[in-house]
Each structure stands twice: as C-alpha cells, then as structure tokens.
Motif scaffolding. Structure first.
Motif, PDB file in Angstrom:
ATOM      1  N   VAL A 208      80.072 -16.533  24.438  1.00 51.81           N
ATOM      2  CA  VAL A 208      79.784 -15.489  23.455  1.00 51.81           C
ATOM      3  C   VAL A 208      81.099 -14.969  22.893  1.00 51.81           C
ATOM      4  CG1 VAL A 208      78.643 -13.282  23.043  1.00 51.81           C
ATOM      5  CG2 VAL A 208      77.735 -14.861  24.759  1.00 51.81           C
ATOM      6  N   SER A 209      81.251 -15.027  21.608  1.00 51.70           N
ATOM      7  CA  SER A 209      82.499 -14.599  20.972  1.00 51.70           C
ATOM      8  C   SER A 209      82.665 -13.090  21.041  1.00 51.70           C
ATOM      9  CB  SER A 209      82.525 -15.051  19.515  1.00 51.70           C
ATOM     10  OG  SER A 209      81.558 -14.330  18.765  1.00 51.70           O
ATOM     11  N   PHE A 210      83.910 -12.647  20.820  1.00 48.83           N
ATOM     12  CA  PHE A 210      84.193 -11.221  20.802  1.00 48.83           C
ATOM     13  C   PHE A 210      83.386 -10.523  19.705  1.00 48.83           C
ATOM     14  CE2 PHE A 210      86.486  -7.645  18.946  1.00 48.83           C
ATOM     15  CZ  PHE A 210      86.650  -6.830  20.062  1.00 48.83           C
ATOM     16  N   GLU A 211      83.278 -11.175  18.554  1.00 51.05           N
ATOM     17  CA  GLU A 211      82.545 -10.573  17.439  1.00 51.05           C
ATOM     18  C   GLU A 211      81.075 -10.333  17.810  1.00 51.05           C
ATOM     19  OE1 GLU A 211      84.624 -13.038  17.206  1.00 51.05           O
ATOM     20  OE2 GLU A 211      86.232 -12.109  16.017  1.00 51.05           O
ATOM     21  N   GLU A 212      80.486 -11.286  18.510  1.00 49.85           N
ATOM     22  CA  GLU A 212      79.093 -11.122  18.920  1.00 49.85           C
ATOM     23  C   GLU A 212      78.946 -10.000  19.938  1.00 49.85           C
ATOM     24  OE1 GLU A 212      76.968 -15.376  18.846  1.00 49.85           O
ATOM     25  OE2 GLU A 212      78.850 -15.391  19.961  1.00 49.85           O
ATOM     26  N   ARG A 213      79.893  -9.931  20.884  1.00 48.75           N
ATOM     27  CA  ARG A 213      79.826  -8.867  21.891  1.00 48.75           C
ATOM     28  C   ARG A 213      80.052  -7.502  21.248  1.00 48.75           C
ATOM     29  NH1 ARG A 213      83.522 -12.068  24.493  1.00 48.75           N
ATOM     30  NH2 ARG A 213      84.996 -10.318  24.640  1.00 48.75           N
ATOM     31  N   HIS A 214      80.955  -7.445  20.282  1.00 47.03           N
ATOM     32  CA  HIS A 214      81.215  -6.177  19.609  1.00 47.03           C
ATOM     33  C   HIS A 214      79.982  -5.717  18.838  1.00 47.03           C
ATOM     34  CE1 HIS A 214      83.213  -3.001  17.394  1.00 47.03           C
ATOM     35  NE2 HIS A 214      82.778  -3.531  16.264  1.00 47.03           N
ATOM     36  N   ALA A 215      79.279  -6.654  18.235  1.00 49.07           N
ATOM     37  CA  ALA A 215      78.065  -6.292  17.491  1.00 49.07           C
ATOM     38  C   ALA A 215      77.028  -5.675  18.423  1.00 49.07           C
ATOM     39  CB  ALA A 215      77.495  -7.529  16.798  1.00 49.07           C
ATOM     40  N   VAL A 216      76.924  -6.222  19.642  1.00 51.31           N
ATOM     41  CA  VAL A 216      75.993  -5.660  20.623  1.00 51.31           C
ATOM     42  C   VAL A 216      76.474  -4.284  21.088  1.00 51.31           C
ATOM     43  CG1 VAL A 216      74.994  -5.957  22.920  1.00 51.31           C
ATOM     44  CG2 VAL A 216      75.202  -7.922  21.379  1.00 51.31           C
ATOM     45  N   ALA A 217      77.784  -4.195  21.388  1.00 48.87           N
ATOM     46  CA  ALA A 217      78.335  -2.926  21.867  1.00 48.87           C
ATOM     47  C   ALA A 217      78.211  -1.837  20.811  1.00 48.87           C
ATOM     48  CB  ALA A 217      79.799  -3.112  22.269  1.00 48.87           C
ATOM     49  N   ARG A 218      78.347  -2.207  19.561  1.00 49.08           N
ATOM     50  CA  ARG A 218      78.275  -1.219  18.479  1.00 49.08           C
ATOM     51  C   ARG A 218      76.900  -0.570  18.425  1.00 49.08           C
ATOM     52  NH1 ARG A 218      77.263  -0.820  12.928  1.00 49.08           N
ATOM     53  NH2 ARG A 218      78.802   0.437  11.783  1.00 49.08           N
ATOM     54  N   GLU A 219      75.886  -1.289  18.846  1.00 45.60           N
ATOM     55  CA  GLU A 219      74.544  -0.717  18.864  1.00 45.60           C
ATOM     56  C   GLU A 219      74.397   0.372  19.913  1.00 45.60           C
ATOM     57  OE1 GLU A 219      72.148  -1.420  16.642  1.00 45.60           O
ATOM     58  OE2 GLU A 219      73.744  -2.589  15.675  1.00 45.60           O
ATOM     59  N   GLN A 220      75.350   0.458  20.853  1.00 45.60           N
ATOM     60  CA  GLN A 220      75.289   1.454  21.919  1.00 45.60           C
ATOM     61  C   GLN A 220      76.072   2.722  21.587  1.00 45.60           C
ATOM     62  OE1 GLN A 220      73.210   0.608  24.376  1.00 45.60           O
ATOM     63  NE2 GLN A 220      72.964  -1.339  23.276  1.00 45.60           N
ATOM     64  N   ARG A 221      76.518   2.860  20.337  1.00 48.80           N
ATOM     65  CA  ARG A 221      77.301   4.045  19.969  1.00 48.80           C
ATOM     66  C   ARG A 221      76.468   5.306  20.170  1.00 48.80           C
ATOM     67  NH1 ARG A 221      75.564   1.320  15.559  1.00 48.80           N
ATOM     68  NH2 ARG A 221      74.579   2.464  13.832  1.00 48.80           N
TER      69      ARG A 221
END
Length: 459
Positions: A208-221
C-alpha cells in the motif's frame, strides 16, 4: 519420631510407605528400620540469626536493578496473558458461543461484552473497546510479538511500536517477515529507536503506497477535547500535516506582528489566544460549496453550576468553592460570575449549598422544566463508565413508556445514544432505586450502582 535416651535421635519409618509403587521391595537395602540423626552439630541460634540477617538485609543497588528487571518481565507476561484472554473473548463472540445475549446480533453482543469488562475494571467503554481491538490485532496478526511479550523478552512499548508500524502490511507472509526482522532488533533497542527501524521495514514490505495510506488517514481527521487540571482543557485538532503547518505558520506570523507592537505575552500565549479568537469570533464560509457552510449561525451552549453562596460572595474559608461546567471540571470564579450576569448565551444554575439540588435555572432557549431538571441533575450519560456530556445524551425512560413507565424525575435519566441502544437491545437491565440513583445489572450478573456526580465536600 522416637527420642533415644542419649544425644542421638532416631526416626522410625516404614519403607513400604515410600515404595508402594507395585515393584518388589528389597528389604536388604535397609540394615534397620531406623535412620540415625545426629543433632549435636546443629546450632539453632546461629541458624535463626542467619535467617533474620538474610531477610532484614537491605538489598544492594545491583540487586534492586535485578528485581526491577524481574518485575518488568512478570508484568510483560501478565500483559500477554490478558491480551490472550481478551482475544479469546472476541473469538467467542465471532463463534457465537458467548452467553447472556439472545438477540443474535454480533455487534450488540460485542457492545455488551465491552460494557461488562468496562464496569468490572472501571474504565470507559471506549478504553475497553480499544484494549479488545489491540488484543485481537496482536493475537491474530502479530503472534510472534505476543509470544515475545509473554516470554518477557520485550516490553509493551516495543509491542505498540511493532503493531503500529506493521499494521500497514496487509499480506500475512510479508507481515511475518516484518515481525521476524523487527523482533530481532527489539532485543537491543528502545521503543523510540525501534520505531524508525520498524517504519522503514514496513515501508519496504507493504504493498500500500503512502498516498493510499494518507487518503485513509485523512478520513480520520477530527477535533477532540481533553480536560486537564486547574480549569484547563486541551483541544487537539488532527488534520493533514500540510494544513497543520500552514495554520501554525499563520498563527506564528500573527503572533510576531502582535509581539512587535509591544504585547508582553509569550509566543505560545499569543498563538493560543489568536487561535481562540479566530474560532470563536470568525464566521465560517457562507459558500454553499464549502464543507462547513452548515456551521454558519450555530452557537455553543454551556451550563455553568455556581454554588449559591459563591455567587453571593459568601463562600466558606479563604477561597470560594469553585464553579463548574455541567459534566466537566471547575472554572475560575471570575469567569463564572461574568457568565452569570446578563448574557443570554450561557445557562445559569444555582445550587443549594447543603444538598446540591438545583434551586433555579434560566435558559436562553425555551425547554420543558422536567427535561432541564434531569439534564442538570445527571450532567452526563448515566451508564457507570460513560462520561459523555449531558448535551449529547437522550432523556430516557428507565421503565419504558410502552411498558407503563411514567414521565417523571424518578423514571428519567440521561443516556448517550450508544448506551441507549445497549439498554434497549441487550440483556443489560437498569432500575431507579431512588430518584437519580440507577442500579445496573450486567448480562453476567454484575450489579453496579451509579449516582450523579457531586462535588467532594470536606467538613
């Protein structure tokens, strides 16, 4: 035992008592059935003196270090045992083998189990749910790490680092390789130093790329608030790093400008004050395309409890009893007195100095007297381990209305939506033993009494 006439004592034994194993007993092994014991060389006083000295001796620093190491290893083993038990409970729910729930709904069974554990160890449901989640993840995805913890080879800090870093790896075989590599390093590194090693190893193995993980993490803001001591709280805003740094930079630049004009406040104080003013006085965008456009015109509501004698300036002792925010901790009296003035945004609550019962309230919005009374009496969700604010709770009939329950102060209590659902759909039971006093019974028979929070008083 038989005592001989001289200094020699003898013990009489029956050898067959000690060799009753079905094998032939050779009596010639013993010339006699008495074993001589010579106590003449035993100094009882010296033996007792040695015992006293040994057990009263102050350990050396080196021995204390070894004790600490042994204790830490024992704590690690217990933590691993707890994780295995929690994971097993979760597995029981998945397998449908838990008792006490007749709904057949796995989610409700899980909620009920979390509540059962939470009241037993006196933590919140959220805390216990997090512990269950951590235990399941550790037992199912990081078994080698759990084994190492149980052996006392690593500490809980190492476990957190390995699990947090390795969770990004979704392939089981790759995750096992990650565990093997990182556990070897964990034997010699602190959790802080191990984190860098673990993150690098995980990056190499994850698909899983960093961009994909960041997209998931961003949903947890989110924005969260945590109450501190001395009337203070901590507001934590979790958001993408780029936005966080931009906000920090703007606050810093504004603070520099104010500081340059001669303001005596520190940069930390200025950044805090500027952020507060921006949030409380700035209007959200009115653009209908903005994600926060619905926030325009919404104001906050806070109830402040002020002891009557404090408001009148007749508090006992050198200092007045502090005012409090309903469901939260104390606030300074200067602020409380200002809020009890002419503002129409805040709610004033006067309490009896002896019973703490509500004497009077005024609210800027019309509300039914009974609802307002229950809200101010309870102050929070009335499930024993919950601290959800009164303003985020439902006013619930303890005895359901459709079952003949009355709409009265001795049959109403605040429940957050989570525990409201738990009460109505699982074997958890609750009764009013007296107005405002609730007695909960868990599915496994545990009985817990919950009373509204009251200030601690000293005579």
């Amino acid at each position: 035992m038989e005592q001989a006439s001289g200094a020699e004592a003898v013990i009489s034994i029956d050898p067959s008592e000690y060799f009753d194993d079905g094998l032939p007993f050779d009596s010639e092994m013993f010339d006699d059935d008495e074993i001589p014991v010579d106590p003449s060389g035993f100094d009882e006083d010296a033996w007792m003196a040695w015992l006293v000295a040994e057990y009263s001796r102050v350990p050396s620093p080196a021995e204390r270090v070894e004790r600490v190491i042994s204790i830490r290893a024992g704590m690690a083993r217990l933590a691993a045992m707890e994780a295995r038990e929690l994971a097993a409970l979760a597995d029981d729910i998945d397998a449908g083998t838990t008792s006490g729930n007749t709904t057949g709904t796995t989610d409700l069974e899980y909620r009920s189990l979390v509540a059962e554990l939470a009241v037993a160890v006196r933590v919140s449901d959220r805390t216990m749910a997090a512990r269950l989640d951590e235990a399941m993840k550790l037992a199912r995805k990081f078994p080698a790490t759990l084994d190492a913890l149980e052996a006392g080879a690593i500490d809980r800090g190492h476990v957190c680092t390995i699990v947090e870093s390795g969770s990004m790896i979704d392939d089981a075989s790759a995750r096992a390789r990650f565990e093997k590599e990182v556990l070897q390093k964990a034997m010699d590194l602190t959790p802080g130093r191990l984190r860098r090693v673990a993150r690098l190893a995980a990056e190499r193995l994850t698909r899983v790329s960093f961009e994909e993980r960041h997209a998931v993490a961003r949903e947890q803001r989110q924005v969260a608030v945590f109450e501190l001591d001395d009337g203070m709280s901590q507001l934590i805003h979790t958001l993408p790093t780029a936005l966080a740094m931009a906000m920090w930079d703007r606050l810093t630049q504004q603070a520099k400008a104010v500081k340059h004009a001669g303001d005596p406040r520190t940069f930390d104080q200025l950044r805090s004050d500027l952020a507060t003013e921006l949030v409380l006085t700035g209007q959200p965008s009115g653009d209908p395309d903005a994600p926060h456009a619905a926030g325009v015109g919404i104001s906050a509501e806070i109830a402040v409890v002020i002891p009557m004698l404090t408001l009148l300036g007749e508090g006992k002792g050198d200092g007045d009893e502090p005012a409090t925010i309903v469901g939260k901790g104390p606030i300074d009296l200067t602020t409380a007195r200002k809020l009890a003035g002419s503002t129409t945004v805040w709610t004033r609550i006067l309490t009896d100095p002896v019973t703490d019962q509500v004497l009077a309230t005024d609210d800027y919005r019309p509300s039914k007297k009974l609802r307002r009374y229950v809200r101010f009496r309870d102050g929070r969700c009335r499930f024993p381990t919950c601290n959800r604010s009164a303003w985020r709770c439902d006013v619930d009939h303890t005895d359901e209305w459709h079952d003949g329950g009355t709409t009265s102060h001795d049959n109403l209590a605040l429940l957050c939506r989570y525990h409201h659902v738990l009460k109505g759909n699982t074997p958890w039971k609750v009764v009013h033993t007296s107005p405002g006093v609730l007695e909960w019974t868990s599915p496994f028979g545990r009985v817990i009494t919950d009373v509204p929070d009251r200030p601690v008083r000293f005579s």
